[in-house]
Design an enzyme around this catalytic site. Structure first.
Site, PDB file in Angstrom:
ATOM      1  N   HIS A  55       0.868  -1.133  -0.024  1.00 17.07           N
ATOM      2  CA  HIS A  55      -0.079  -0.075   0.006  1.00 17.07           C
ATOM      3  C   HIS A  55       0.779   1.163  -0.052  1.00 17.07           C
ATOM      4  O   HIS A  55       1.985   1.248   0.820  1.00 17.07           O
ATOM      5  CB  HIS A  55      -0.602   0.070   1.172  1.00 17.07           C
ATOM      6  CG  HIS A  55      -1.809  -0.930   1.649  1.00 17.07           C
ATOM      7  ND1 HIS A  55      -1.373  -2.084   2.360  1.00 17.07           N
ATOM      8  CD2 HIS A  55      -3.058  -1.056   1.178  1.00 17.07           C
ATOM      9  CE1 HIS A  55      -2.539  -2.906   2.256  1.00 17.07           C
ATOM     10  NE2 HIS A  55      -3.502  -2.491   1.741  1.00 17.07           N
ATOM     11  N   ASP A  58       2.365   1.813   3.417  1.00 18.55           N
ATOM     12  CA  ASP A  58       3.163   0.694   3.835  1.00 18.55           C
ATOM     13  C   ASP A  58       4.888   1.358   3.763  1.00 18.55           C
ATOM     14  O   ASP A  58       5.503   0.853   4.357  1.00 18.55           O
ATOM     15  CB  ASP A  58       2.988  -0.592   3.290  1.00 18.55           C
ATOM     16  CG  ASP A  58       1.827  -1.289   3.378  1.00 18.55           C
ATOM     17  OD1 ASP A  58       0.950  -0.743   4.390  1.00 18.55           O
ATOM     18  OD2 ASP A  58       1.358  -1.821   2.524  1.00 18.55           O
ATOM     19  N   MET A  89       2.483  -5.850  -7.692  1.00 14.44           N
ATOM     20  CA  MET A  89       1.086  -5.331  -7.491  1.00 14.44           C
ATOM     21  C   MET A  89       1.380  -4.174  -6.445  1.00 14.44           C
ATOM     22  O   MET A  89       2.338  -4.271  -5.759  1.00 14.44           O
ATOM     23  CB  MET A  89       0.185  -6.263  -7.049  1.00 14.44           C
ATOM     24  CG  MET A  89      -1.050  -5.851  -6.535  1.00 14.44           C
ATOM     25  SD  MET A  89      -1.050  -5.576  -4.688  1.00 14.44           S
ATOM     26  CE  MET A  89      -1.857  -6.705  -3.945  1.00 14.44           C
ATOM     27  N   GLU A 182     -11.214  -6.217  -4.909  1.00  6.06           N
ATOM     28  CA  GLU A 182     -11.104  -7.401  -3.989  1.00  6.06           C
ATOM     29  C   GLU A 182     -12.521  -7.317  -2.991  1.00  6.06           C
ATOM     30  O   GLU A 182     -12.469  -6.020  -2.505  1.00  6.06           O
ATOM     31  CB  GLU A 182      -9.858  -7.226  -2.879  1.00  6.06           C
ATOM     32  CG  GLU A 182      -9.751  -8.166  -2.005  1.00  6.06           C
ATOM     33  CD  GLU A 182      -8.397  -8.161  -1.196  1.00  6.06           C
ATOM     34  OE1 GLU A 182      -7.412  -7.582  -1.719  1.00  6.06           O
ATOM     35  OE2 GLU A 182      -8.374  -8.563  -0.123  1.00  6.06           O
ATOM     36  N   LYS A 184     -15.022  -8.277   0.162  1.00  7.45           N
ATOM     37  CA  LYS A 184     -14.922  -8.902   1.581  1.00  7.45           C
ATOM     38  C   LYS A 184     -16.157  -8.571   2.094  1.00  7.45           C
ATOM     39  O   LYS A 184     -16.741  -7.324   1.890  1.00  7.45           O
ATOM     40  CB  LYS A 184     -13.968  -8.011   2.252  1.00  7.45           C
ATOM     41  CG  LYS A 184     -13.651  -8.720   3.742  1.00  7.45           C
ATOM     42  CD  LYS A 184     -12.330  -7.902   4.555  1.00  7.45           C
ATOM     43  CE  LYS A 184     -12.188  -8.395   5.772  1.00  7.45           C
ATOM     44  NZ  LYS A 184     -11.016  -7.898   6.566  1.00  7.45           N
ATOM     45  N   GLU A 218      -9.833 -13.280  -2.314  1.00  7.33           N
ATOM     46  CA  GLU A 218      -9.183 -13.642  -1.364  1.00  7.33           C
ATOM     47  C   GLU A 218      -9.985 -14.930  -0.568  1.00  7.33           C
ATOM     48  O   GLU A 218     -10.870 -14.626  -0.172  1.00  7.33           O
ATOM     49  CB  GLU A 218      -8.796 -12.547  -0.424  1.00  7.33           C
ATOM     50  CG  GLU A 218      -8.093 -13.086   1.109  1.00  7.33           C
ATOM     51  CD  GLU A 218      -8.018 -11.872   1.950  1.00  7.33           C
ATOM     52  OE1 GLU A 218      -7.342 -10.984   1.682  1.00  7.33           O
ATOM     53  OE2 GLU A 218      -7.906 -12.152   3.051  1.00  7.33           O
ATOM     54  N   HIS A 221     -11.591 -14.177   2.636  1.00  6.94           N
ATOM     55  CA  HIS A 221     -12.869 -13.314   2.317  1.00  6.94           C
ATOM     56  C   HIS A 221     -14.249 -14.032   1.894  1.00  6.94           C
ATOM     57  O   HIS A 221     -15.413 -13.821   2.404  1.00  6.94           O
ATOM     58  CB  HIS A 221     -12.917 -12.116   1.427  1.00  6.94           C
ATOM     59  CG  HIS A 221     -11.591 -11.315   1.922  1.00  6.94           C
ATOM     60  ND1 HIS A 221     -11.044 -10.134   1.444  1.00  6.94           N
ATOM     61  CD2 HIS A 221     -10.949 -11.174   3.400  1.00  6.94           C
ATOM     62  CE1 HIS A 221     -10.133  -9.619   2.153  1.00  6.94           C
ATOM     63  NE2 HIS A 221     -10.088 -10.100   3.201  1.00  6.94           N
ATOM     64  N   ASP A 246      -5.366 -13.422  -3.581  1.00  8.14           N
ATOM     65  CA  ASP A 246      -4.947 -13.345  -2.101  1.00  8.14           C
ATOM     66  C   ASP A 246      -5.188 -14.589  -1.634  1.00  8.14           C
ATOM     67  O   ASP A 246      -6.229 -15.134  -1.304  1.00  8.14           O
ATOM     68  CB  ASP A 246      -5.597 -12.302  -1.510  1.00  8.14           C
ATOM     69  CG  ASP A 246      -5.116 -11.027  -1.796  1.00  8.14           C
ATOM     70  OD1 ASP A 246      -4.104 -10.790  -2.441  1.00  8.14           O
ATOM     71  OD2 ASP A 246      -5.648  -9.916  -1.203  1.00  8.14           O
ATOM     72  N   ASP A 256     -11.713 -11.987  10.353  1.00 13.65           N
ATOM     73  CA  ASP A 256     -10.646 -12.090   9.179  1.00 13.65           C
ATOM     74  C   ASP A 256      -9.318 -12.643   9.885  1.00 13.65           C
ATOM     75  O   ASP A 256      -8.623 -11.961  10.241  1.00 13.65           O
ATOM     76  CB  ASP A 256     -10.457 -10.612   8.545  1.00 13.65           C
ATOM     77  CG  ASP A 256      -9.695 -10.433   7.395  1.00 13.65           C
ATOM     78  OD1 ASP A 256      -9.429 -11.549   6.842  1.00 13.65           O
ATOM     79  OD2 ASP A 256      -9.120  -9.564   7.088  1.00 13.65           O
ATOM     80  N   ASP A 258      -6.880 -14.350   8.344  1.00  9.78           N
ATOM     81  CA  ASP A 258      -5.722 -14.374   7.487  1.00  9.78           C
ATOM     82  C   ASP A 258      -4.576 -15.354   7.910  1.00  9.78           C
ATOM     83  O   ASP A 258      -3.321 -14.855   8.089  1.00  9.78           O
ATOM     84  CB  ASP A 258      -5.201 -12.863   7.659  1.00  9.78           C
ATOM     85  CG  ASP A 258      -6.176 -11.911   6.689  1.00  9.78           C
ATOM     86  OD1 ASP A 258      -6.655 -12.114   5.785  1.00  9.78           O
ATOM     87  OD2 ASP A 258      -5.970 -10.750   6.937  1.00  9.78           O
ATOM     88  N   ASP A 288      -1.612 -13.308   1.138  1.00 11.53           N
ATOM     89  CA  ASP A 288      -2.217 -12.002   2.057  1.00 11.53           C
ATOM     90  C   ASP A 288      -2.594 -12.566   3.215  1.00 11.53           C
ATOM     91  O   ASP A 288      -3.835 -12.995   3.688  1.00 11.53           O
ATOM     92  CB  ASP A 288      -3.253 -11.352   1.217  1.00 11.53           C
ATOM     93  CG  ASP A 288      -3.921 -10.109   2.107  1.00 11.53           C
ATOM     94  OD1 ASP A 288      -3.158  -9.769   3.111  1.00 11.53           O
ATOM     95  OD2 ASP A 288      -4.789  -9.606   1.749  1.00 11.53           O
TER      96      ASP A 288
HETATM   97  C1  GLT Z   1      -5.974  -5.535   4.262  1.00 10.27           C
HETATM   98  C2  GLT Z   1      -6.905  -6.483   3.717  1.00 10.27           C
HETATM   99  C3  GLT Z   1      -6.489  -7.352   2.778  1.00 10.27           C
HETATM  100  C4  GLT Z   1      -6.254  -6.453   1.347  1.00 10.27           C
HETATM  101  C5  GLT Z   1      -5.356  -5.577   1.336  1.00 10.27           C
HETATM  102  C6  GLT Z   1      -5.393  -4.794   0.390  1.00 10.27           C
HETATM  103  S1  GLT Z   1      -4.947  -4.711   2.765  1.00 10.27           S
HETATM  104  O1  GLT Z   1      -5.066  -6.382   5.027  1.00 10.27           O
HETATM  105  O2  GLT Z   1      -7.274  -7.223   4.852  1.00 10.27           O
HETATM  106  O3  GLT Z   1      -7.551  -8.308   2.501  1.00 10.27           O
HETATM  107  O4  GLT Z   1      -6.046  -7.424   0.328  1.00 10.27           O
HETATM  108  O5  GLT Z   1      -5.810  -3.593   0.284  1.00 10.27           O
HETATM  109 MN    MN Z   2      -6.465  -9.391   0.700  1.00  6.48          MN
HETATM  110 MN    MN Z   3      -8.080 -10.876   4.655  1.00  6.75          MN
END
Ligand code: GLT
Ligand code: MN
Ligand code: MN
Length: 388
Positions: A55, A58, A89, A182, A184, A218, A221, A246, A256, A258, A288
Protein backbone atom coordinates in the site's frame (compact mmCIF):
# COMPACT_ATOMS: atom_id res chain seq x y z
CA UNK A 1 9.10 -36.49 -2.02
CA UNK A 2 9.50 -33.52 -4.28
CA UNK A 3 11.52 -30.37 -3.99
CA UNK A 4 9.39 -27.73 -2.29
CA UNK A 5 11.85 -24.84 -2.49
CA UNK A 6 10.28 -21.67 -3.90
CA UNK A 7 11.71 -20.39 -7.17
CA UNK A 8 11.08 -17.18 -9.11
CA UNK A 9 8.98 -19.07 -11.68
CA UNK A 10 6.47 -19.87 -8.93
CA UNK A 11 5.63 -16.13 -8.72
CA UNK A 12 5.14 -16.15 -4.94
CA UNK A 13 4.61 -12.67 -3.53
CA UNK A 14 3.86 -11.12 -0.14
CA UNK A 15 2.61 -7.67 0.84
CA UNK A 16 4.77 -5.45 3.02
CA UNK A 17 1.87 -5.62 5.49
CA UNK A 18 1.95 -9.44 5.70
CA UNK A 19 5.41 -10.42 6.93
CA UNK A 20 5.62 -6.87 8.31
CA UNK A 21 2.55 -7.50 10.50
CA UNK A 22 3.62 -6.89 14.10
CA UNK A 23 0.61 -8.60 15.63
CA UNK A 24 -1.56 -5.64 16.56
CA UNK A 25 -5.26 -6.53 16.78
CA UNK A 26 -8.40 -4.80 18.12
CA UNK A 27 -7.66 -6.19 21.59
CA UNK A 28 -3.91 -5.84 21.88
CA UNK A 29 -0.81 -4.00 20.77
CA UNK A 30 2.19 -5.14 18.73
CA UNK A 31 4.00 -8.29 19.90
CA UNK A 32 6.82 -8.20 17.34
CA UNK A 33 9.31 -5.50 16.41
CA UNK A 34 8.20 -3.25 13.57
CA UNK A 35 10.54 -3.81 10.62
CA UNK A 36 11.24 -1.38 7.79
CA UNK A 37 10.29 -1.96 4.13
CA UNK A 38 13.98 -2.48 3.29
CA UNK A 39 14.27 -5.14 6.02
CA UNK A 40 11.09 -6.80 4.74
CA UNK A 41 12.50 -7.00 1.21
CA UNK A 42 15.62 -8.73 2.55
CA UNK A 43 13.51 -11.09 4.68
CA UNK A 44 11.39 -12.04 1.65
CA UNK A 45 14.50 -12.62 -0.45
CA UNK A 46 15.93 -14.84 2.29
CA UNK A 47 12.83 -17.07 2.37
CA UNK A 48 12.71 -17.30 -1.43
CA UNK A 49 9.82 -15.05 -2.47
CA UNK A 50 9.67 -13.59 -5.96
CA UNK A 51 7.96 -10.29 -5.29
CA UNK A 52 6.67 -7.75 -2.82
CA UNK A 53 3.46 -5.71 -2.95
CA UNK A 54 2.54 -2.64 -0.93
CA UNK A 55 0.00 0.00 0.00
CA UNK A 56 1.24 3.55 -0.56
CA UNK A 57 1.51 4.06 3.21
CA UNK A 58 3.22 0.74 3.93
CA UNK A 59 6.14 2.28 2.07
CA UNK A 60 5.69 6.04 2.45
CA UNK A 61 4.02 7.18 5.68
CA UNK A 62 0.98 9.41 5.12
CA UNK A 63 2.85 12.20 6.98
CA UNK A 64 6.05 12.02 4.86
CA UNK A 65 7.40 15.17 3.18
CA UNK A 66 8.34 15.00 -0.54
CA UNK A 67 12.02 14.78 0.44
CA UNK A 68 11.32 11.89 2.82
CA UNK A 69 9.28 10.14 0.14
CA UNK A 70 12.14 10.36 -2.34
CA UNK A 71 14.65 8.99 0.14
CA UNK A 72 12.35 6.10 1.17
CA UNK A 73 11.63 5.19 -2.46
CA UNK A 74 15.34 5.33 -3.34
CA UNK A 75 16.21 3.02 -0.40
CA UNK A 76 13.43 0.63 -1.40
CA UNK A 77 14.57 0.56 -5.04
CA UNK A 78 18.08 -0.24 -3.88
CA UNK A 79 16.80 -3.14 -1.73
CA UNK A 80 14.89 -4.46 -4.77
CA UNK A 81 17.97 -4.18 -6.95
CA UNK A 82 20.17 -5.84 -4.30
CA UNK A 83 17.81 -8.79 -3.87
CA UNK A 84 16.24 -9.17 -7.32
CA UNK A 85 12.72 -8.93 -5.88
CA UNK A 86 10.06 -7.30 -8.10
CA UNK A 87 6.86 -5.35 -7.37
CA UNK A 88 4.02 -6.94 -9.37
CA UNK A 89 1.14 -5.25 -7.51
CA UNK A 90 0.44 -2.09 -5.54
CA UNK A 91 -2.62 -0.66 -3.81
CA UNK A 92 -3.88 2.32 -1.82
CA UNK A 93 -4.55 2.50 1.88
CA UNK A 94 -8.06 3.97 1.92
CA UNK A 95 -8.99 2.56 5.30
CA UNK A 96 -6.51 3.38 8.11
CA UNK A 97 -6.67 7.14 8.34
CA UNK A 98 -9.64 8.62 10.26
CA UNK A 99 -10.58 10.64 7.15
CA UNK A 100 -11.89 7.37 5.67
CA UNK A 101 -14.01 6.40 8.68
CA UNK A 102 -17.16 6.50 6.50
CA UNK A 103 -15.58 5.25 3.30
CA UNK A 104 -13.37 6.71 0.58
CA UNK A 105 -14.97 6.55 -2.88
CA UNK A 106 -18.41 5.99 -1.35
CA UNK A 107 -18.16 8.53 1.48
CA UNK A 108 -21.11 10.87 1.86
CA UNK A 109 -18.65 13.77 1.90
CA UNK A 110 -17.64 14.97 -1.60
CA UNK A 111 -14.39 16.38 -0.18
CA UNK A 112 -13.43 12.95 1.17
CA UNK A 113 -14.28 11.40 -2.21
CA UNK A 114 -12.08 13.97 -3.96
CA UNK A 115 -9.25 13.31 -1.48
CA UNK A 116 -9.59 9.56 -2.11
CA UNK A 117 -9.09 10.17 -5.85
CA UNK A 118 -6.12 12.47 -5.15
CA UNK A 119 -4.51 9.88 -2.84
CA UNK A 120 -5.14 7.00 -5.23
CA UNK A 121 -3.66 8.79 -8.26
CA UNK A 122 -0.48 9.52 -6.29
CA UNK A 123 -0.40 5.91 -5.09
CA UNK A 124 -0.87 4.63 -8.66
CA UNK A 125 2.08 6.81 -9.75
CA UNK A 126 4.19 5.29 -6.96
CA UNK A 127 3.14 1.72 -7.82
CA UNK A 128 3.89 2.20 -11.51
CA UNK A 129 7.24 3.82 -10.71
CA UNK A 130 8.20 0.64 -8.88
CA UNK A 131 7.00 -1.65 -11.66
CA UNK A 132 3.47 -2.69 -10.63
CA UNK A 133 1.31 -4.05 -13.45
CA UNK A 134 -1.73 -4.82 -11.29
CA UNK A 135 -3.42 -2.30 -9.03
CA UNK A 136 -5.70 -3.65 -6.29
CA UNK A 137 -8.75 -1.92 -4.83
CA UNK A 138 -9.91 -3.24 -1.50
CA UNK A 139 -12.64 -0.98 -0.19
CA UNK A 140 -12.39 -1.91 3.47
CA UNK A 141 -14.34 1.16 4.62
CA UNK A 142 -16.77 1.27 1.69
CA UNK A 143 -19.86 0.27 3.61
CA UNK A 144 -22.11 1.00 6.55
CA UNK A 145 -22.99 0.09 10.07
CA UNK A 146 -26.44 1.60 9.68
CA UNK A 147 -28.17 1.79 6.33
CA UNK A 148 -29.92 4.91 7.61
CA UNK A 149 -26.64 6.70 6.87
CA UNK A 150 -26.06 6.08 3.19
CA UNK A 151 -27.94 5.10 0.05
CA UNK A 152 -26.63 1.77 -1.22
CA UNK A 153 -27.69 2.81 -4.72
CA UNK A 154 -25.85 6.13 -4.50
CA UNK A 155 -22.78 4.40 -3.03
CA UNK A 156 -22.65 2.04 -6.02
CA UNK A 157 -22.85 4.99 -8.40
CA UNK A 158 -20.06 6.81 -6.54
CA UNK A 159 -17.85 3.73 -6.60
CA UNK A 160 -18.44 3.34 -10.34
CA UNK A 161 -17.67 6.99 -11.02
CA UNK A 162 -14.42 6.75 -9.03
CA UNK A 163 -13.24 3.63 -10.86
CA UNK A 164 -14.16 5.09 -14.23
CA UNK A 165 -12.19 8.23 -13.34
CA UNK A 166 -9.15 6.18 -12.29
CA UNK A 167 -9.27 3.95 -15.38
CA UNK A 168 -9.23 7.09 -17.50
CA UNK A 169 -6.36 8.45 -15.40
CA UNK A 170 -4.28 5.31 -16.02
CA UNK A 171 -5.10 5.45 -19.75
CA UNK A 172 -4.29 9.17 -19.86
CA UNK A 173 -0.90 8.49 -18.28
CA UNK A 174 -0.35 5.58 -20.73
CA UNK A 175 0.29 3.26 -17.82
CA UNK A 176 0.47 -0.48 -18.52
CA UNK A 177 -1.83 -1.24 -15.60
CA UNK A 178 -4.85 -3.37 -14.82
CA UNK A 179 -7.17 -2.94 -11.85
CA UNK A 180 -8.23 -5.83 -9.60
CA UNK A 181 -11.19 -5.42 -7.22
CA UNK A 182 -11.11 -7.31 -3.94
CA UNK A 183 -14.35 -8.20 -2.16
CA UNK A 184 -14.93 -8.78 1.53
CA UNK A 185 -18.32 -9.14 3.22
CA UNK A 186 -17.62 -7.21 6.44
CA UNK A 187 -14.83 -6.05 8.78
CA UNK A 188 -13.82 -3.40 9.44
CA UNK A 189 -17.29 -2.10 8.47
CA UNK A 190 -20.43 -3.79 9.69
CA UNK A 191 -21.31 -4.33 6.04
CA UNK A 192 -19.04 -3.77 3.03
CA UNK A 193 -20.54 -3.03 -0.38
CA UNK A 194 -20.01 -5.57 -3.19
CA UNK A 195 -19.34 -8.28 -0.60
CA UNK A 196 -18.30 -11.21 -2.78
CA UNK A 197 -16.21 -11.87 -5.88
CA UNK A 198 -19.43 -12.65 -7.74
CA UNK A 199 -20.80 -9.22 -6.82
CA UNK A 200 -17.57 -7.61 -8.09
CA UNK A 201 -17.84 -9.48 -11.39
CA UNK A 202 -21.37 -8.16 -11.87
CA UNK A 203 -20.25 -4.64 -11.04
CA UNK A 204 -17.28 -4.71 -13.46
CA UNK A 205 -19.64 -5.20 -16.39
CA UNK A 206 -21.19 -1.79 -15.58
CA UNK A 207 -17.90 0.12 -15.85
CA UNK A 208 -16.77 2.32 -18.73
CA UNK A 209 -13.57 0.27 -19.29
CA UNK A 210 -14.52 -3.24 -18.15
CA UNK A 211 -11.56 -4.73 -20.05
CA UNK A 212 -9.15 -2.99 -17.67
CA UNK A 213 -10.79 -4.28 -14.52
CA UNK A 214 -10.77 -7.76 -13.00
CA UNK A 215 -10.83 -9.26 -9.51
CA UNK A 216 -8.46 -10.13 -6.69
CA UNK A 217 -10.35 -12.84 -4.79
CA UNK A 218 -9.14 -13.70 -1.28
CA UNK A 219 -9.64 -17.14 0.29
CA UNK A 220 -10.45 -15.75 3.74
CA UNK A 221 -12.98 -13.23 2.46
CA UNK A 222 -15.13 -15.80 0.65
CA UNK A 223 -14.76 -18.15 3.62
CA UNK A 224 -16.05 -15.41 5.95
CA UNK A 225 -19.21 -15.47 3.81
CA UNK A 226 -19.35 -19.28 3.93
CA UNK A 227 -18.67 -19.64 0.21
CA UNK A 228 -16.66 -22.11 -1.85
CA UNK A 229 -13.60 -20.06 -2.84
CA UNK A 230 -12.54 -22.23 -5.75
CA UNK A 231 -15.97 -21.78 -7.35
CA UNK A 232 -15.57 -17.99 -7.17
CA UNK A 233 -12.10 -18.28 -8.71
CA UNK A 234 -13.44 -20.52 -11.49
CA UNK A 235 -16.15 -17.99 -12.34
CA UNK A 236 -13.57 -15.19 -12.41
CA UNK A 237 -11.26 -17.29 -14.60
CA UNK A 238 -14.08 -18.12 -17.01
CA UNK A 239 -14.85 -14.41 -17.32
CA UNK A 240 -11.17 -13.64 -18.06
CA UNK A 241 -11.07 -11.61 -14.84
CA UNK A 242 -8.62 -13.44 -12.56
CA UNK A 243 -6.01 -10.67 -12.54
CA UNK A 244 -4.58 -11.47 -9.08
CA UNK A 245 -5.27 -13.72 -6.10
CA UNK A 246 -4.89 -13.40 -2.31
CA UNK A 247 -4.02 -16.75 -0.75
CA UNK A 248 -4.45 -17.42 2.95
CA UNK A 249 -6.78 -19.53 5.05
CA UNK A 250 -9.45 -19.43 7.68
CA UNK A 251 -12.47 -21.26 8.97
CA UNK A 252 -15.98 -20.27 7.94
CA UNK A 253 -17.90 -17.77 10.00
CA UNK A 254 -14.92 -16.27 11.83
CA UNK A 255 -13.34 -12.82 11.85
CA UNK A 256 -10.71 -12.03 9.20
CA UNK A 257 -8.14 -14.56 10.40
CA UNK A 258 -5.66 -14.30 7.49
CA UNK A 259 -3.89 -17.50 8.51
CA UNK A 260 -1.01 -19.18 6.66
CA UNK A 261 -2.10 -20.69 3.33
CA UNK A 262 -3.47 -24.20 3.87
CA UNK A 263 -3.48 -23.86 7.67
CA UNK A 264 -7.15 -24.77 8.09
CA UNK A 265 -9.07 -26.19 5.15
CA UNK A 266 -6.68 -28.47 3.32
CA UNK A 267 -9.22 -30.02 0.95
CA UNK A 268 -10.42 -26.61 -0.23
CA UNK A 269 -6.81 -25.45 -0.58
CA UNK A 270 -6.03 -28.55 -2.62
CA UNK A 271 -8.89 -28.03 -5.09
CA UNK A 272 -7.90 -24.36 -5.39
CA UNK A 273 -4.27 -25.18 -6.21
CA UNK A 274 -5.40 -27.92 -8.58
CA UNK A 275 -7.67 -25.45 -10.36
CA UNK A 276 -4.98 -22.77 -10.68
CA UNK A 277 -2.44 -25.31 -11.96
CA UNK A 278 -4.87 -27.09 -14.30
CA UNK A 279 -5.89 -23.86 -16.04
CA UNK A 280 -2.27 -22.60 -15.99
CA UNK A 281 -3.03 -19.37 -14.14
CA UNK A 282 0.08 -17.26 -14.69
CA UNK A 283 -0.48 -14.25 -12.42
CA UNK A 284 1.02 -13.61 -9.01
CA UNK A 285 0.40 -16.07 -6.18
CA UNK A 286 0.14 -13.52 -3.42
CA UNK A 287 -0.01 -14.57 0.22
CA UNK A 288 -2.17 -12.03 2.04
CA UNK A 289 -1.76 -13.47 5.51
CA UNK A 290 0.29 -13.05 8.63
CA UNK A 291 1.95 -15.11 11.35
CA UNK A 292 0.13 -16.08 14.53
CA UNK A 293 0.30 -13.37 17.17
CA UNK A 294 2.02 -15.86 19.46
CA UNK A 295 5.13 -15.88 17.28
CA UNK A 296 8.22 -13.74 16.98
CA UNK A 297 10.55 -13.01 14.06
CA UNK A 298 11.52 -16.68 13.57
CA UNK A 299 7.82 -17.59 13.46
CA UNK A 300 7.29 -14.98 10.74
CA UNK A 301 9.86 -16.73 8.55
CA UNK A 302 8.33 -20.12 9.33
CA UNK A 303 4.96 -18.64 8.34
CA UNK A 304 6.22 -17.27 5.01
CA UNK A 305 8.09 -20.45 4.14
CA UNK A 306 5.05 -22.49 5.16
CA UNK A 307 2.71 -20.63 2.78
CA UNK A 308 4.94 -21.36 -0.22
CA UNK A 309 5.83 -24.90 0.82
CA UNK A 310 2.19 -25.88 1.30
CA UNK A 311 1.32 -24.47 -2.12
CA UNK A 312 4.09 -26.52 -3.74
CA UNK A 313 3.12 -29.67 -1.82
CA UNK A 314 -0.50 -29.26 -2.98
CA UNK A 315 0.72 -28.64 -6.52
CA UNK A 316 2.52 -31.98 -6.38
CA UNK A 317 -0.65 -33.59 -4.98
CA UNK A 318 -2.60 -32.14 -7.92
CA UNK A 319 -0.12 -33.73 -10.34
CA UNK A 320 -0.56 -37.04 -8.50
CA UNK A 321 -4.35 -36.72 -8.68
CA UNK A 322 -4.16 -36.13 -12.43
CA UNK A 323 -1.88 -39.16 -12.87
CA UNK A 324 -3.53 -41.56 -10.41
CA UNK A 325 -4.87 -44.53 -12.46
CA UNK A 326 -7.68 -45.38 -10.04
CA UNK A 327 -8.87 -41.78 -9.71
CA UNK A 328 -8.65 -41.24 -13.46
CA UNK A 329 -10.51 -44.49 -14.18
CA UNK A 330 -13.32 -43.37 -11.88
CA UNK A 331 -13.44 -39.98 -13.54
CA UNK A 332 -13.54 -41.60 -16.97
CA UNK A 333 -16.44 -43.74 -15.81
CA UNK A 334 -18.24 -40.74 -14.31
CA UNK A 335 -17.83 -38.75 -17.52
CA UNK A 336 -18.54 -41.67 -19.89
CA UNK A 337 -20.52 -40.54 -22.93
CA UNK A 338 -21.77 -42.90 -25.67
CA UNK A 339 -22.52 -39.87 -27.85
CA UNK A 340 -26.27 -40.58 -28.01
CA UNK A 341 -27.14 -36.96 -27.26
CA UNK A 342 -24.25 -35.21 -28.92
CA UNK A 343 -26.75 -33.83 -31.45
CA UNK A 344 -28.36 -31.76 -28.65
CA UNK A 345 -25.18 -29.92 -27.64
CA UNK A 346 -23.29 -26.97 -29.11
CA UNK A 347 -26.02 -24.35 -29.03
CA UNK A 348 -29.60 -23.74 -30.00
CA UNK A 349 -31.48 -24.60 -33.17
CA UNK A 350 -35.22 -24.91 -33.75
CA UNK A 351 -34.72 -28.52 -34.86
CA UNK A 352 -32.85 -29.41 -31.70
CA UNK A 353 -35.52 -27.75 -29.56
CA UNK A 354 -38.32 -29.67 -31.31
CA UNK A 355 -36.45 -32.95 -31.14
CA UNK A 356 -35.62 -32.48 -27.43
CA UNK A 357 -39.26 -31.66 -26.63
CA UNK A 358 -40.55 -34.81 -28.30
CA UNK A 359 -37.78 -37.12 -27.06
CA UNK A 360 -38.85 -39.62 -24.42
CA UNK A 361 -36.49 -40.00 -21.46
CA UNK A 362 -36.35 -42.89 -19.02
CA UNK A 363 -36.11 -40.62 -15.98
CA UNK A 364 -36.19 -43.49 -13.49
CA UNK A 365 -33.38 -45.38 -15.24
CA UNK A 366 -31.27 -42.22 -15.47
CA UNK A 367 -31.59 -41.70 -11.73
CA UNK A 368 -30.44 -45.25 -11.00
CA UNK A 369 -26.84 -44.55 -11.79
CA UNK A 370 -24.47 -44.90 -8.81
CA UNK A 371 -22.01 -42.06 -9.21
CA UNK A 372 -19.33 -43.44 -6.88
CA UNK A 373 -18.38 -39.99 -5.60
CA UNK A 374 -17.80 -41.47 -2.12
CA UNK A 375 -15.04 -43.64 -3.52
CA UNK A 376 -13.62 -40.74 -5.53
CA UNK A 377 -13.53 -38.47 -2.51
CA UNK A 378 -11.99 -41.15 -0.29
CA UNK A 379 -9.21 -41.65 -2.86
CA UNK A 380 -8.68 -37.89 -2.88
CA UNK A 381 -8.48 -37.79 0.91
CA UNK A 382 -6.04 -40.71 0.99
CA UNK A 383 -3.89 -38.97 -1.58
CA UNK A 384 -3.90 -35.81 0.56
CA UNK A 385 -3.13 -37.81 3.70
CA UNK A 386 -0.10 -39.29 1.96
CA UNK A 387 -1.05 -42.96 1.83
CA UNK A 388 -1.40 -43.10 -1.96
C1 GLT B 1 -5.86 -5.52 4.24
C2 GLT B 1 -6.93 -6.49 3.80
C3 GLT B 1 -6.50 -7.29 2.65
C4 GLT B 1 -6.32 -6.49 1.40
C5 GLT B 1 -5.21 -5.54 1.49
C6 GLT B 1 -5.20 -4.67 0.25
S1 GLT B 1 -5.13 -4.67 2.96
O1 GLT B 1 -4.85 -6.21 4.91
O2 GLT B 1 -7.28 -7.33 4.90
O3 GLT B 1 -7.37 -8.35 2.39
O4 GLT B 1 -5.97 -7.37 0.36
O5 GLT B 1 -5.70 -3.41 0.47
MN1 MN C 1 -6.52 -9.39 0.64
MN1 MN D 1 -8.20 -10.87 4.76
Amino acid sequence: MGNYDPKPEHRFTFGLWTVGNAGRDPFGSEVRPIISPVQIVHLLAEVGAYGVNFHDNDLVPITATPAERNRIVADFKKALADTGLVVPMATTNLFSDPVFKDGAFTSNDPKVRAYALHKTMHAIDLGVELGAKVYVFWGGREGTETDASKSALEAGKRFREALNFLCDYALDQKYDLKFALEAKPNEPRGNIYLPTTGAMLGFIATLAHPEMVGVNPEVAHEHMAGLNFMHAVAQAWDAGKLFHIDLNDQLFGRYDQDFRFGAEMIKQAFFLVKFLEDVKYSGSLHFDAHAYRTDGPAGVKAFARGCMRTYLILKEKAEKFNADPEIQALLAQINADDGAYRWSTGGYSTDKANRLKTESFDRVALAQRDLMYEQLDQLTIELLLGVR
